[in-house]
Scaffold this motif. Structure first.
Motif, short mmCIF file in Angstrom:
data_model
loop_
_atom_site.label_atom_id
_atom_site.label_comp_id
_atom_site.label_asym_id
_atom_site.label_seq_id
_atom_site.Cartn_x
_atom_site.Cartn_y
_atom_site.Cartn_z
N VAL A 54 0.85 -1.19 0.00
CA VAL A 54 0.00 0.00 0.00
C VAL A 54 0.89 1.25 0.00
O VAL A 54 1.80 1.34 0.84
N PRO A 55 0.63 2.20 -0.91
CA PRO A 55 1.40 3.45 -0.88
C PRO A 55 1.21 4.16 0.46
O PRO A 55 0.10 4.18 1.01
N ARG A 56 2.29 4.74 0.98
CA ARG A 56 2.26 5.39 2.29
C ARG A 56 1.14 6.42 2.39
O ARG A 56 0.44 6.49 3.39
N HIS A 57 0.92 7.20 1.35
CA HIS A 57 -0.09 8.26 1.40
C HIS A 57 -1.52 7.73 1.46
O HIS A 57 -2.45 8.48 1.73
N LYS A 58 -1.71 6.43 1.25
CA LYS A 58 -3.05 5.84 1.32
C LYS A 58 -3.32 5.09 2.62
O LYS A 58 -4.44 4.64 2.85
N LEU A 59 -2.30 4.94 3.48
CA LEU A 59 -2.45 4.12 4.69
C LEU A 59 -3.62 4.56 5.57
O LEU A 59 -4.38 3.74 6.07
N LEU A 60 -3.75 5.87 5.78
CA LEU A 60 -4.78 6.35 6.71
C LEU A 60 -6.18 6.37 6.08
O LEU A 60 -7.15 6.66 6.76
N GLU A 61 -6.27 6.02 4.80
CA GLU A 61 -7.58 5.88 4.17
C GLU A 61 -8.19 4.51 4.48
O GLU A 61 -9.38 4.30 4.28
N LEU A 62 -7.36 3.59 4.94
CA LEU A 62 -7.81 2.23 5.26
C LEU A 62 -8.25 2.16 6.72
O LEU A 62 -7.78 2.93 7.55
N PRO A 63 -9.15 1.22 7.06
CA PRO A 63 -9.54 1.06 8.47
C PRO A 63 -8.31 0.74 9.33
O PRO A 63 -7.54 -0.18 9.00
N HIS A 64 -8.12 1.51 10.40
CA HIS A 64 -6.96 1.35 11.28
C HIS A 64 -7.31 1.86 12.67
O HIS A 64 -8.33 2.53 12.86
N TRP A 65 -6.46 1.53 13.64
CA TRP A 65 -6.62 2.10 14.98
C TRP A 65 -6.22 3.56 14.91
O TRP A 65 -5.24 3.92 14.25
N GLU A 66 -6.96 4.41 15.58
CA GLU A 66 -6.71 5.85 15.55
C GLU A 66 -5.27 6.20 15.93
O GLU A 66 -4.63 7.05 15.30
N GLY A 67 -4.72 5.55 16.94
CA GLY A 67 -3.37 5.83 17.39
C GLY A 67 -2.29 5.42 16.40
O GLY A 67 -1.16 5.91 16.47
N ASP A 68 -2.63 4.53 15.45
CA ASP A 68 -1.64 4.11 14.45
C ASP A 68 -1.13 5.31 13.66
O ASP A 68 0.03 5.32 13.25
N ALA A 69 -1.98 6.30 13.44
CA ALA A 69 -1.57 7.48 12.68
C ALA A 69 -0.37 8.17 13.34
O ALA A 69 0.50 8.70 12.64
N ILE A 70 -0.31 8.13 14.66
CA ILE A 70 0.78 8.79 15.38
C ILE A 70 2.10 8.07 15.11
O ILE A 70 3.09 8.70 14.70
N PHE A 71 2.14 6.75 15.30
CA PHE A 71 3.43 6.07 15.11
C PHE A 71 3.77 5.89 13.63
O PHE A 71 4.93 5.84 13.27
N LEU A 72 2.77 5.85 12.75
CA LEU A 72 3.09 5.80 11.31
C LEU A 72 3.78 7.09 10.87
O LEU A 72 4.71 7.06 10.05
N ASP A 73 3.37 8.21 11.43
CA ASP A 73 4.05 9.47 11.15
C ASP A 73 5.47 9.45 11.69
O ASP A 73 6.41 9.89 11.02
N LEU A 74 5.65 8.94 12.90
CA LEU A 74 6.99 8.89 13.51
C LEU A 74 7.94 8.00 12.71
O LEU A 74 9.10 8.37 12.49
N ILE A 75 7.49 6.83 12.26
CA ILE A 75 8.39 5.92 11.55
C ILE A 75 8.64 6.36 10.11
O ILE A 75 9.59 5.89 9.49
N ALA A 76 7.82 7.25 9.59
CA ALA A 76 8.04 7.75 8.22
C ALA A 76 9.27 8.65 8.15
O ALA A 76 9.85 8.82 7.09
N ARG A 77 9.66 9.21 9.29
CA ARG A 77 10.82 10.10 9.35
C ARG A 77 12.03 9.32 9.84
O ARG A 77 12.02 8.81 10.97
N GLU A 78 13.05 9.23 9.03
CA GLU A 78 14.24 8.46 9.39
C GLU A 78 14.98 9.04 10.59
O GLU A 78 15.69 8.33 11.28
N ASP A 79 14.83 10.35 10.84
CA ASP A 79 15.58 10.98 11.93
C ASP A 79 14.87 10.88 13.28
O ASP A 79 15.38 11.39 14.27
N THR A 80 13.72 10.23 13.33
CA THR A 80 13.01 10.08 14.60
C THR A 80 13.79 9.13 15.51
O THR A 80 14.06 7.99 15.13
#
Length: 161
Positions: free
Chosen positions: A105-131
């Motif tokens: 799944v393309p990264r920009h489409k992940l939050l369009e799929l059914p997911h746990w609300e909190g997943d959006a927080i850690f998906l944003d964190l892991i998208a940045r290599e410097d985190t």
């Protein structure tokens, strides 16, 4: 308390996601998540990661990074310590998973799929290599995120109860 791993395998701008639709009594039913599962006796987080990746995908991970610890607290389920990884290298061929359907799944489409609300927080964190390595606490009431605390600090927009 339960210890689990969760891994987001990346291929360019895509993540290998598991649509959890096959397992009975699955608290993740119909959600899209990374791959992973519960620790077995005497396993380290890395041991569990590698075993679960092989079992669920058929892939042998060759390049991975331990990104953080996510503590899930719920009024419905036991507390879970989820050891979060990303992986960029592997060998082998993708196989069918007995817990759901695997799909790139393309990264920009992940939050369009059914997911746990909190997943959006850690998906944003892991998208940045410097985190840096992080600790994230997510507290749910039923399936609603009631509190999110990153490295001991309440996140903006997350209710403080």
């Amino acid at each position: 308390m339960i210890n689990t791993t969760l891994c987001y395998i990346r291929r360019g701008d895509e993540y290998l996601m598991l649509h959890r639709i096959k397992k009975e009594n699955d608290l993740n039913h119909d959600k899209w998540i990374g791959i992973g599962g519960k620790f077995e006796d005497k396993e380290s987080p890395e041991d569990c990661l590698l075993r679960e990746a092989r079992e669920e995908t058929g892939l042998t991970l060759t390049d991975w990074r331990y990104r953080g610890l996510v503590t899930f607290v719920s009024d419905r389920w036991p507390t879970e310590y989820m050891h979060l990884f990303t992986a960029d290298g592997w060998t082998g061929t993708l196989k069918d998973c007995d817990e759901g359907v695997l799909e790139w799944v393309p990264r920009h489409k992940l939050l369009e799929l059914p997911h746990w609300e909190g997943d959006a927080i850690f998906l944003d964190l892991i998208a940045r290599e410097d985190t840096p390595f992080f600790s994230l606490k997510l507290r749910y009431e039923d399936e609603t995120l009631a509190e999110a605390v990153l490295d001991g600090r309440h996140l903006k927009g997350a209710p403080e109860l």
